[in-house]
Motif scaffolding. Structure first.
Motif: not given
Length: 484
Positions: A240-255
């Motif tokens: 909802a905040a940033v629709p175009g981002a690959d959030w699973p990838e952002v999450s994976r690389t962070f974890v």
């Protein structure tokens, strides 16, 4: 005279004494043995890891540029943020506590605490710093459990790899060293508590070292999982905040950047299955160590091990001669407490109603005591083992008093030559049973029996030379199977 049953005398309220008195023994009597765990599994340690997760999340978001318009932080600004974690001490603990009294929410207090440091950044880095501008990236799109699950994974990993495993490895190494030292020392075995086929003291210790070592390797291979995916694991707020981002990838690389294994499928909470697996393995190590403690205690009671007195120490308050095996008894009790807590953690953490309930929150606060009692037990066993000597004379007397244990090799040899065609070897087991069961035999008794069997000369000669002390099979060589 005062009647204490009706009007007890006024007492000093111990709860008001300063410094505060510990409620439990781990923070009182046994503090020195478990103190290293405080850096990992205490409440302040949890809050420090929460701060680390919040700081690294801000840095990750700014480095990846996933949030449009967010500035890229300089190395000095990243260092400033990380310094909030590394300098977290007594004053910071007190300030965080004051904030939580207002928020009545521990993770929200962390968020506000970190934002205070962002607001103060211009005083340190200069007015042009971008840190105040990224204040709303603190806890961005996070639910509390996004922060908590990662914090607990980091805490437990640190406690296991930096404290528990080194202590457990040292213990297993010391047991293995004792096994090698006593590799060739004959010992009358006792199965069901009765005299049985001799072994060596080293081989029996090697069995325990081998068992403990297997569990260590399981713990060493543990996975520490983490997630960051929002209130119900759907990345709803993120999209909802940033629709175009690959959030699973952002999450994976962070974890994974935290050194954890990314869990892609969760509810609001990370499922805690990895914790259940780890705690089950540690509890199994505890139970094997408990077996070692009870065996050593029994050997002490039999006189196999002699306890070396400690100068000035008291064994019994009334019996001056006693040297009690308190290290092993203390270890037994603490291993039972540790295993009970670990079992509870392992069995309850795998269940969470629907997308979230809070039972895990209170349960996980007992990870510290679970490891604390186990670490205390390891310390006690190590100290107890160092104070043991072997009574070789007693072992020799014990073996020499039990020549009937040679009934097993004699009847086995009779079976072997019978198969080879030697006559007169009928019913070997029954004949040895009649000779030995419930009886004490001397060396002469056994040798006379062997001489009258009609065995081939070489077999008879071999058996006549056998003694309880030499009837240890491959026990000595088996010690060599221990892994370093």
């Amino acid at each position: 005279m005062t009647d204490l049953t009706t009007s007890p005398a006024a007492r000093v309220p111990l709860a008001d004494v300063s410094p505060a008195i510990a409620l439990g023994p781990l923070d009182g009597r046994y503090r020195a043995a478990v103190a290293p765990l405080v850096d990992h599994l205490s409440e302040p340690a949890l809050n420090r890891e929460r701060l680390l997760v919040e700081v690294e999340w801000v840095i990750h978001l700014t480095r990846t540029g996933v949030v449009p318009g967010a500035p890229r932080l300089s190395a000095a600004e990243e260092d400033y943020l990380r310094g909030v974690v590394t300098t977290f001490g007594a004053d910071e603990i007190a300030r965080l506590g004051a904030i939580e009294k207002v928020t009545v929410h521990d993770v929200k207090a962390i968020e506000y605490f970190l934002k205070e440091h962002l607001a103060a950044a211009p005083d340190v880095l200069g007015a042009d710093t971008a840190l105040p501008a990224v204040s709303e990236l603190v806890h961005f799109c996070c639910t509390s459990e996004d922060v908590n699950n990662l914090s607990y994974a980091l805490m437990v990993r640190g406690a296991v790899t930096e404290v528990w495993l080194p202590a457990a490895r040292a213990l297993v190494g010391e047991v293995a060293a004792m096994a090698r030292q006593h590799r060739d020392v004959p010992l009358l075995a006792r199965t069901h508590g009765q005299p049985a086929t001799p072994t060596t003291l080293g081989k029996e210790l090697a069995v325990l070292a081998h068992r403990l070592g297997r569990q260590l390797r399981r713990v060493e291979g543990a996975e520490y999982l983490g997630k960051l995916n929002g209130a119900t694991g759907t990345y709803g707020a993120h999209v909802a905040a940033v629709p175009g981002a690959d959030w699973p990838e952002v999450s994976r690389t962070f974890v994974e950047g935290l050194g954890l294994t990314w869990n892609p499928l969760t509810t609001q909470i990370e499922s805690h299955d990895w914790q259940a697996e780890l705690y089950s393995d540690v509890a199994r190590f505890n139970r094997i160590l408990h077996n070692l403690a009870t065996d050593v205690w029994t050997y002490i009671s039999m006189g196999v091990f002699i306890q070396i007195p400690v100068a000035g120490a008291t064994g019994s308050s009334t019996m001056p001669h006693k040297v009690n095996p308190i290290r092993f008894e203390n270890a037994e009790a603490n291993l039972e407490l540790s295993s009970a807590l670990l079992d509870t953690l392992a069995s309850t953490l795998v269940t969470s109603r629907l997308q979230r309930d809070l039972t895990d929150s209170t349960t996980q606060r007992n990870i510290g005591p679970a490891f604390g009692h186990g670490l205390l037990a390891i310390d006690n066993v190590r100290r107890g083992l160092r104070a043991l000597a072997v009574d070789r004379d007693l072992l020799e007397r014990d073996l020499d008093a039990n020549w009937e244990v040679l009934g097993e090799p004699v009847q086995s040899a009779m079976r072997a030559v019978s198969v080879a065609g030697v006559t007169g070897m009928e019913n070997p087991y029954e004949r040895l049973k009649e000779l030995t069961r419930g009886k004490r035999l001397t060396a002469d008794d056994m040798r006379e029996f062997i001489g009258g069997l009609g065995l081939p000369a070489d077999v008879a000669a071999r058996l006549v030379e056998l003694t309880p002390a030499t009837y240890t099979g491959l026990a000595s060589e088996l010690v060599d199977h221990l892994r370093d």
